[in-house]
Enzyme design. Sequence first.
Site, PDB file in Angstrom:
ATOM      1  N   THR A   1       0.848  -1.192   0.000  1.00 39.27           N
ATOM      2  CA  THR A   1       0.000   0.000   0.000  1.00 39.27           C
ATOM      3  C   THR A   1       0.881   1.238   0.000  1.00 39.27           C
ATOM      4  O   THR A   1       2.071   1.176   0.308  1.00 39.27           O
ATOM      5  CB  THR A   1      -0.965   0.007   1.207  1.00 39.27           C
ATOM      6  OG1 THR A   1      -2.042   0.907   0.922  1.00 39.27           O
ATOM      7  CG2 THR A   1      -0.293   0.435   2.507  1.00 39.27           C
TER       8      THR A   1
ATOM      9  N   CYS B   1      -2.947   8.509   6.055  1.00 40.97           N
ATOM     10  CA  CYS B   1      -3.562   7.272   6.559  1.00 40.97           C
ATOM     11  C   CYS B   1      -2.531   6.433   7.306  1.00 40.97           C
ATOM     12  O   CYS B   1      -1.328   6.643   7.162  1.00 40.97           O
ATOM     13  CB  CYS B   1      -4.111   6.437   5.398  1.00 40.97           C
ATOM     14  SG  CYS B   1      -5.550   7.150   4.587  1.00 40.97           S
TER      15      CYS B   1
ATOM     16  N   HIS C   1      -5.727  -0.218   5.875  1.00 46.61           N
ATOM     17  CA  HIS C   1      -5.301   1.105   5.427  1.00 46.61           C
ATOM     18  C   HIS C   1      -6.472   2.026   5.720  1.00 46.61           C
ATOM     19  O   HIS C   1      -7.505   1.937   5.071  1.00 46.61           O
ATOM     20  CB  HIS C   1      -5.002   1.043   3.925  1.00 46.61           C
ATOM     21  CG  HIS C   1      -4.566   2.351   3.324  1.00 46.61           C
ATOM     22  ND1 HIS C   1      -3.738   2.418   2.230  1.00 46.61           N
ATOM     23  CD2 HIS C   1      -4.851   3.637   3.639  1.00 46.61           C
ATOM     24  CE1 HIS C   1      -3.536   3.698   1.912  1.00 46.61           C
ATOM     25  NE2 HIS C   1      -4.211   4.447   2.755  1.00 46.61           N
TER      26      HIS C   1
END
Length: 203
Positions: free
Chosen positions: A42, A47, A64
């Site tokens: 990711t 985040c 996430h």
Amino acid sequence: MANSNIEQFATNIYYDRTFDCDAAKILPGEYYFTPKDMMIVTVLGSCVAACIRDRVSGIGGMNHFMLPDGGSESESSPVSLSMRYGTYAMEVLINDLLKSGAKRENLEAKVFGGGNVLRGFVAINVGERNANFVREFLKAEGIRVVAEDLNDVHPRKVYFFPRTGKVLVKKLKQLNNNTLVNREQDYANRLQTKPVTGDVELF
């Protein structure tokens, strides 16, 4: 059951030539877990991602997420909407790991992200708030954090290999486009309009 726009199981699976293995790419609001020897990838701005695995069986996964901006939450409510969402994002992953055979006492976590990347969030550093939340949650749940790379101003690309627990983090010094920021901004906007409904019980 929670809203379907929130915490979806990632479906973007591909073969990664660089690492010579199958990989799952997760976007904001997605998570993935697997008992297989593969990689989960990711890219994080503000985040945070928690990479959680059973250190004995190698079953592991990654989420996430970010806490939605709760605005002026009343002090009287013990669990703000924002915290409920973060808790939900963590519990969905943990519950799926336990259902697929992971043992709670073997769980360990590595946490990443929470960069001060979204320039629009000036009032509060949303990245810092996300980072603090994920640390506190894991501490409360008794899940040991064995590594972390949180805060700072850079986005990061995270490669997680649940079977071995290995994580590679690449700091992205400059983004050539606004894809990441736009993606997180869209996700933040989606969270504002989609309240979390229902509760998830940890077992």
